[in-house]
Design a protein around this motif. Structure first.
Motif, PDB file in Angstrom:
ATOM      1  N   ALA A   1      -7.525 -28.766   9.810  1.00 59.19           N
ATOM      2  CA  ALA A   1      -6.462 -29.778   9.742  1.00 59.19           C
ATOM      3  C   ALA A   1      -5.989 -29.904   8.300  1.00 59.19           C
ATOM      4  O   ALA A   1      -6.766 -29.735   7.365  1.00 59.19           O
ATOM      5  CB  ALA A   1      -7.003 -31.120  10.234  1.00 59.19           C
ATOM      6  N   GLY A   2      -4.718 -30.199   8.116  1.00 58.05           N
ATOM      7  CA  GLY A   2      -4.219 -30.387   6.756  1.00 58.05           C
ATOM      8  C   GLY A   2      -2.719 -30.203   6.679  1.00 58.05           C
ATOM      9  O   GLY A   2      -2.049 -29.993   7.691  1.00 58.05           O
ATOM     10  N   GLU A   3      -2.234 -30.314   5.441  1.00 57.97           N
ATOM     11  CA  GLU A   3      -0.806 -30.149   5.194  1.00 57.97           C
ATOM     12  C   GLU A   3      -0.513 -28.695   4.878  1.00 57.97           C
ATOM     13  O   GLU A   3      -1.235 -28.085   4.091  1.00 57.97           O
ATOM     14  CB  GLU A   3      -0.419 -30.995   3.978  1.00 57.97           C
ATOM     15  N   HIS A   4       0.532 -28.160   5.475  1.00 58.96           N
ATOM     16  CA  HIS A   4       0.896 -26.769   5.214  1.00 58.96           C
ATOM     17  C   HIS A   4       2.346 -26.709   4.752  1.00 58.96           C
ATOM     18  O   HIS A   4       3.184 -27.468   5.237  1.00 58.96           O
ATOM     19  CB  HIS A   4       0.705 -25.932   6.470  1.00 58.96           C
ATOM     20  N   ARG A   5       2.592 -25.776   3.814  1.00 58.50           N
ATOM     21  CA  ARG A   5       3.961 -25.627   3.335  1.00 58.50           C
ATOM     22  C   ARG A   5       4.681 -24.622   4.209  1.00 58.50           C
ATOM     23  O   ARG A   5       4.232 -23.496   4.377  1.00 58.50           O
ATOM     24  CB  ARG A   5       3.948 -25.169   1.889  1.00 58.50           C
TER      25      ARG A   5
ATOM     26  N   ARG B   1       9.858 -11.282   7.071  1.00 56.09           N
ATOM     27  CA  ARG B   1       9.244 -12.227   6.119  1.00 56.09           C
ATOM     28  C   ARG B   1       8.333 -13.189   6.864  1.00 56.09           C
ATOM     29  O   ARG B   1       8.595 -13.514   8.020  1.00 56.09           O
ATOM     30  CB  ARG B   1      10.332 -13.089   5.457  1.00 56.09           C
ATOM     31  N   PRO B   2       7.287 -13.701   6.162  1.00 57.19           N
ATOM     32  CA  PRO B   2       6.420 -14.690   6.830  1.00 57.19           C
ATOM     33  C   PRO B   2       7.185 -15.916   7.319  1.00 57.19           C
ATOM     34  O   PRO B   2       6.774 -16.558   8.281  1.00 57.19           O
ATOM     35  CB  PRO B   2       5.439 -15.090   5.733  1.00 57.19           C
ATOM     36  N   THR B   3       8.315 -16.224   6.676  1.00 57.46           N
ATOM     37  CA  THR B   3       9.063 -17.420   7.062  1.00 57.46           C
ATOM     38  C   THR B   3      10.216 -17.106   8.015  1.00 57.46           C
ATOM     39  O   THR B   3      10.937 -18.021   8.433  1.00 57.46           O
ATOM     40  CB  THR B   3       9.648 -18.124   5.812  1.00 57.46           C
ATOM     41  N   PHE B   4      10.419 -15.835   8.352  1.00 54.45           N
ATOM     42  CA  PHE B   4      11.566 -15.435   9.186  1.00 54.45           C
ATOM     43  C   PHE B   4      11.442 -16.008  10.592  1.00 54.45           C
ATOM     44  O   PHE B   4      10.397 -15.910  11.232  1.00 54.45           O
ATOM     45  CB  PHE B   4      11.670 -13.904   9.257  1.00 54.45           C
TER      46      PHE B   4
ATOM     47  N   GLU C   1      15.100 -26.248   4.287  1.00 60.48           N
ATOM     48  CA  GLU C   1      14.343 -26.258   3.048  1.00 60.48           C
ATOM     49  C   GLU C   1      12.871 -26.120   3.317  1.00 60.48           C
ATOM     50  O   GLU C   1      12.393 -26.506   4.382  1.00 60.48           O
ATOM     51  CB  GLU C   1      14.592 -27.573   2.304  1.00 60.48           C
ATOM     52  N   ARG C   2      12.164 -25.603   2.331  1.00 60.25           N
ATOM     53  CA  ARG C   2      10.716 -25.563   2.425  1.00 60.25           C
ATOM     54  C   ARG C   2      10.196 -27.001   2.457  1.00 60.25           C
ATOM     55  O   ARG C   2      10.691 -27.851   1.721  1.00 60.25           O
ATOM     56  CB  ARG C   2      10.164 -24.826   1.213  1.00 60.25           C
ATOM     57  N   HIS C   3       9.247 -27.278   3.323  1.00 60.43           N
ATOM     58  CA  HIS C   3       8.757 -28.658   3.454  1.00 60.43           C
ATOM     59  C   HIS C   3       7.309 -28.647   3.918  1.00 60.43           C
ATOM     60  O   HIS C   3       6.793 -27.612   4.360  1.00 60.43           O
ATOM     61  CB  HIS C   3       9.636 -29.431   4.452  1.00 60.43           C
TER      62      HIS C   3
ATOM     63  N   ALA D   1      -1.105 -20.049   9.991  1.00 62.57           N
ATOM     64  CA  ALA D   1      -2.225 -19.150  10.309  1.00 62.57           C
ATOM     65  C   ALA D   1      -1.968 -17.719   9.864  1.00 62.57           C
ATOM     66  O   ALA D   1      -2.894 -16.917   9.778  1.00 62.57           O
ATOM     67  CB  ALA D   1      -2.486 -19.168  11.822  1.00 62.57           C
ATOM     68  N   ARG D   2      -0.730 -17.386   9.556  1.00 66.74           N
ATOM     69  CA  ARG D   2      -0.342 -15.994   9.365  1.00 66.74           C
ATOM     70  C   ARG D   2      -1.261 -15.166   8.460  1.00 66.74           C
ATOM     71  O   ARG D   2      -1.602 -14.030   8.819  1.00 66.74           O
ATOM     72  CB  ARG D   2       1.089 -15.908   8.837  1.00 66.74           C
TER      73      ARG D   2
END
Ligand code: AVJ
Ligand code: FE
Length: 369
Positions: free
Chosen positions: A180-184, A345-348, A199-201, A288-289
């Motif tokens: 558990a936790g905060e992830h960007r 990309r990991p964020t794609f 935006e990244r959050h 998790a990536r």
């Protein structure tokens, strides 16, 4: 930015174009022009659209030039011309189509020589060469759409990609724990990314477990046998209770260890329920990536609807992402063997309708910790 960087851009533009042309090189005009499926455009439309998108952005918009072929560009507007009608449009074919691709490219290189790509460039499209990165990504994404269609073409054999990547064979049932936790989540402010990745959050996640590998064909067959679920697209019965890989007209033995592909979100969700697990959300997937194996073989359906991140601003055009936001589409993450690594990309964020399975889509499962 120096002339060397412009050379690098020109080099990448031509590499990607070679990949596009290699995909269609073995095909004749009839195969390029034929409507193979109402869900997919004729390949000639994709090619003209690739050229027209380049003309619109790199020649007309950035270079201020007039269009080469007047109103023709409208035929290649994806929103104005849904896939179902693309076979009936008076689009370019044969030598005319090839000439259009080449003429646009010549002008693109003329314009590239004139522009200011420095970080201080006034036009945000030019800063960090954003618009050129967008062009490259766009063409590579259409390469994948073209490959979706080519899976149904008898005797086709892609040369620039391997449709049969070796599966990761160990640890099939292993899950990893994400605390558990905060992830960007989302793309950093600098560097190329699509508007929907910003935006990244920060997102707060409860602890969860996620499979290290995507679901394999073997497990999907168990699911089909127990529930009567339909086989994935491109499977054919082998006549003795088993299944064959029938892509590109083949009748190949199905590799049971390979990730299952060409399943819909609805099928993926039903599989998850049957397996006593669930699909991960796209945020869980991104968090998790770094710990996932088997990446890059199939797109992975998530439980998430395609929605804007906080602070979203359409850039540079609303028809890429914004018009698709809502609860109609589900997000896929990762990338398939047909995806160029620079797109994955990991964020794609990829997306499609929940019943669609012509895309290279598979399943990865999660559950509450
Ligand atoms: C991101 C794959 C859903 O094909 O509709 C290509 C990519 N957008 N040209 C699509 C895209 C504009 C898009 N997907
Ligand atoms: Fe497009």
């Amino acid at each position: 930015m120096t002339a060397i960087s412009k050379d690098a851009i020109a080099g990448r533009l031509s590499e990607v174009r070679e990949r596009t042309l290699a995909l269609v090189d073995p095909l004749d005009d009839d195969q390029l022009n034929r409507v193979h499926s109402p869900l997919l455009s004729p390949l000639a439309w994709d090619l003209g659209h690739i050229a027209n998108f380049e003309e619109l952005w790199l020649v007309q918009r950035i270079g201020g030039r007039e269009p080469l072929r007047g109103d023709l560009g409208r035929l290649y507007d994806a929103i104005e011309n849904p896939r179902t009608i693309r076979g009936e449009l008076p689009i370019l074919h044969g030598p005319e189509l090839r000439a259009y691709l080449a003429d646009v490219r010549r002008r693109t290189l003329e314009v590239l020589a004139e522009v200011d790509l420095s970080p201080e460039a006034e036009d945000p499209l030019l800063r960090e060469a954003f618009v050129y990165e967008m062009l490259l990504a766009h063409e590579l994404q259409h390469n994948e759409t073209m490959l979706q269609l080519l899976m149904g073409l008898d005797g086709y054999q892609p040369t620039c990609v391997d449709p049969d990547p070796a599966p990761e064979r160990d640890g099939s049932a292993e899950m990893v724990r994400i605390d558990a936790g905060e992830h960007r989540i989302g793309a950093a402010p600098l560097g190329f990314a699509y508007d929907n990745e910003r935006e990244r959050h920060r997102v707060e996640l409860a602890a969860f477990d996620v499979d290290r590998l995507p679901v394999a064909n073997r497990a999907f067959i168990d699911f089909m046998e127990e529930t009567g679920a339909a086989p994935p697209m491109h499977w054919k019965p082998d006549g003795s209770g088993g299944w064959l890989d029938a892509r590109m007209g083949r009748r190949a033995r199905l590799d049971l260890d390979r990730p299952v592909a060409h399943v819909s979100w609805e099928e993926a969700d039903a599989f998850a329920l049957w397996a006593g697990k669930r699909l991960p959300s796209e945020f869980e997937w991104e968090a998790a990536r770094p710990q996932l194996g088997g990446l890059g073989q199939v797109w992975e359906w998530t439980s998430s609807h395609f929605l804007p991140y906080p602070g979203f601003e359409a850039f540079p055009y609303p028809e890429y992402s914004e018009v698709f936001f809502g609860d109609g589409h589900r997000v896929l993450r990762g990338g398939s063997w047909a995806t160029h690594p620079s797109v994955a990309r990991p964020t794609f964020r990829n997306w499609d309708l929940p019943q669609r399975r012509q895309i290279f889509s598979g399943i990865r499962l999660a559950r509450e910790a």
